[in-house]
Scaffold this active site. Structure first.
Site, PDB file in Angstrom:
ATOM      1  N   GLY A  60      19.697  52.786  39.254  1.00 50.12           N
ATOM      2  CA  GLY A  60      19.124  51.891  40.244  1.00 50.12           C
ATOM      3  C   GLY A  60      18.464  50.706  39.572  1.00 50.12           C
ATOM      4  N   GLN A  65      12.003  44.063  39.197  1.00 51.91           N
ATOM      5  CA  GLN A  65      12.325  44.278  37.777  1.00 51.91           C
ATOM      6  C   GLN A  65      13.006  43.068  37.143  1.00 51.91           C
ATOM      7  OE1 GLN A  65      14.100  48.438  38.576  1.00 51.91           O
ATOM      8  NE2 GLN A  65      13.226  48.592  36.527  1.00 51.91           N
ATOM      9  N   CYS A 110      12.626  54.435  33.058  1.00 57.22           N
ATOM     10  CA  CYS A 110      12.672  53.178  33.810  1.00 57.22           C
ATOM     11  C   CYS A 110      13.130  52.070  32.877  1.00 57.22           C
ATOM     12  CB  CYS A 110      11.279  52.872  34.363  1.00 57.22           C
ATOM     13  SG  CYS A 110      11.197  51.372  35.354  1.00 57.22           S
ATOM     14  N   LEU A 111      13.967  51.190  33.390  1.00 59.33           N
ATOM     15  CA  LEU A 111      14.468  50.081  32.576  1.00 59.33           C
ATOM     16  C   LEU A 111      13.350  49.103  32.217  1.00 59.33           C
ATOM     17  CD1 LEU A 111      17.801  49.497  34.516  1.00 59.33           C
ATOM     18  CD2 LEU A 111      17.573  50.414  32.196  1.00 59.33           C
ATOM     19  N   HIS A 153      12.057  56.295  43.567  1.00 60.77           N
ATOM     20  CA  HIS A 153      11.700  55.536  42.360  1.00 60.77           C
ATOM     21  C   HIS A 153      11.813  54.026  42.639  1.00 60.77           C
ATOM     22  CE1 HIS A 153      11.913  54.930  37.791  1.00 60.77           C
ATOM     23  NE2 HIS A 153      12.306  53.765  38.260  1.00 60.77           N
ATOM     24  N   GLU A 154      12.909  53.619  43.292  1.00 62.43           N
ATOM     25  CA  GLU A 154      13.129  52.186  43.569  1.00 62.43           C
ATOM     26  C   GLU A 154      12.162  51.672  44.632  1.00 62.43           C
ATOM     27  OE1 GLU A 154      14.760  50.849  41.385  1.00 62.43           O
ATOM     28  OE2 GLU A 154      15.788  52.633  40.668  1.00 62.43           O
ATOM     29  N   HIS A 157       8.985  50.719  43.210  1.00 62.45           N
ATOM     30  CA  HIS A 157       8.956  49.405  42.552  1.00 62.45           C
ATOM     31  C   HIS A 157       8.609  48.294  43.547  1.00 62.45           C
ATOM     32  CE1 HIS A 157      10.034  50.155  38.432  1.00 62.45           C
ATOM     33  NE2 HIS A 157      11.193  50.737  38.714  1.00 62.45           N
TER      34      HIS A 157
HETATM   35  C1  SB7 Z   1      15.294  58.421  36.731  1.00 58.59           C
HETATM   36  C2  SB7 Z   1      15.693  57.131  36.581  1.00 58.59           C
HETATM   37  C3  SB7 Z   1      15.738  56.272  37.673  1.00 58.59           C
HETATM   38  C4  SB7 Z   1      15.367  56.758  38.896  1.00 58.59           C
HETATM   39  C5  SB7 Z   1      14.972  58.049  39.048  1.00 58.59           C
HETATM   40  C6  SB7 Z   1      14.940  58.889  37.963  1.00 58.59           C
HETATM   41  C7  SB7 Z   1      16.184  54.825  37.565  1.00 58.59           C
HETATM   42  C8  SB7 Z   1      15.978  54.188  36.255  1.00 58.59           C
HETATM   43  C9  SB7 Z   1      16.262  52.727  36.279  1.00 58.59           C
HETATM   44  N1  SB7 Z   1      15.192  52.016  36.851  1.00 58.59           N
HETATM   45  O1  SB7 Z   1      14.192  51.603  36.114  1.00 58.59           O
HETATM   46  C10 SB7 Z   1      15.278  51.538  38.146  1.00 58.59           C
HETATM   47  O2  SB7 Z   1      14.074  51.175  38.678  1.00 58.59           O
HETATM   48 NI    NI Z   2      12.454  51.826  37.363  1.00 55.67          NI
END
Ligand code: SB7
Ligand code: NI
Length: 185
Positions: A60, A65, A110-111, A153-154, A157
């Site tokens: 995601g 971001q 998270c990215l 998670h998104e 954000h």
């Molecule tokens: C692990 C990773 C994510 C969501 C849920 C569990 C997405 C990681 C990438 N992101 O940073 C998106 O926001």
């Molecule tokens: Ni994230």
């Protein structure tokens, strides 16, 4: 095309703001941003493209971001034996959720976070969501498993919340009451 250098990291104010609702019809810029977010997550799951452009894989990506404080994110999730989920969600919300919780046994990443943060992140096990697509049409979905976890998670954000805000500081691996652990393959 979104690249790693466009993704803001911890400490950037955009990650701690409540993002703005998006008006319809979409501006050209918001339409492009939405497609760019989805293209990033799709590309980031292709080994060759990842290597060529130095992308970090992600399921995601949310507009804040890339320093766009707008209520838009993309998800692209292909799990074995599950229907693939590939969506752009604009002005998304959770309309109902299970009492039962879940968490990824390996924790979340998270990215926008360039370090490992260990610990369980409690999430609702099942959610019913509503969001708008690129055309301004509202859609409703029931999500569970990884898709439900990633949606939360998104959505966080868009509200200035980071995954580690949910981790118990004193006891990061303490059992989460009412939760079924989710093991990612
Ligand atoms: C692990 C990773 C994510 C969501 C849920 C569990 C997405 C990681 C990438 N992101 O940073 C998106 O926001
Ligand atoms: Ni994230």
């Amino acid at each position: 095309m979104i690249l790693m250098e466009h993704i803001v990291r911890e400490g950037h104010a955009a990650l701690r703001k409540r993002a703005e609702e998006v008006p319809f019809p979409l501006s050209k810029a918001d339409h492009q941003l939405s497609e760019d977010l989805l293209n990033y997550v799709i590309n980031s799951q292709n080994d060759d493209i990842c290597e060529q452009y130095g992308l970090r894989p992600g399921i995601g990506l949310a507009a804040p971001q890339v320093d766009a404080s707008k209520r838009i994110f993309a998800l692209h999730i292909t799990e074995e034996d599950r229907e693939p989920l590939s969506i752009i969600a604009i002005n998304p919300k959770i309309v109902s959720h299970s009492v039962e919780k879940t968490y990824l046994t390996a924790g979340e990443g998270c990215l926008s976070v360039d370090r490992e943060v260990e610990g369980y992140v409690p999430r609702y096990a099942r959610i019913t969501i509503k969001a708008f697509d690129l055309e301004g049409k509202e859609f409703k979905k029931r999500l569970k498993g990884l898709a439900a976890i990633a949606f939360q998670h998104e959505l966080d954000h868009l509200n200035g919340v980071m995954f580690y805000d949910h981790i118990d500081k004193d006891s990061p691996f303490k059992e989460i009451p009412n939760a079924i652990p989710f093991e990612r393959e």
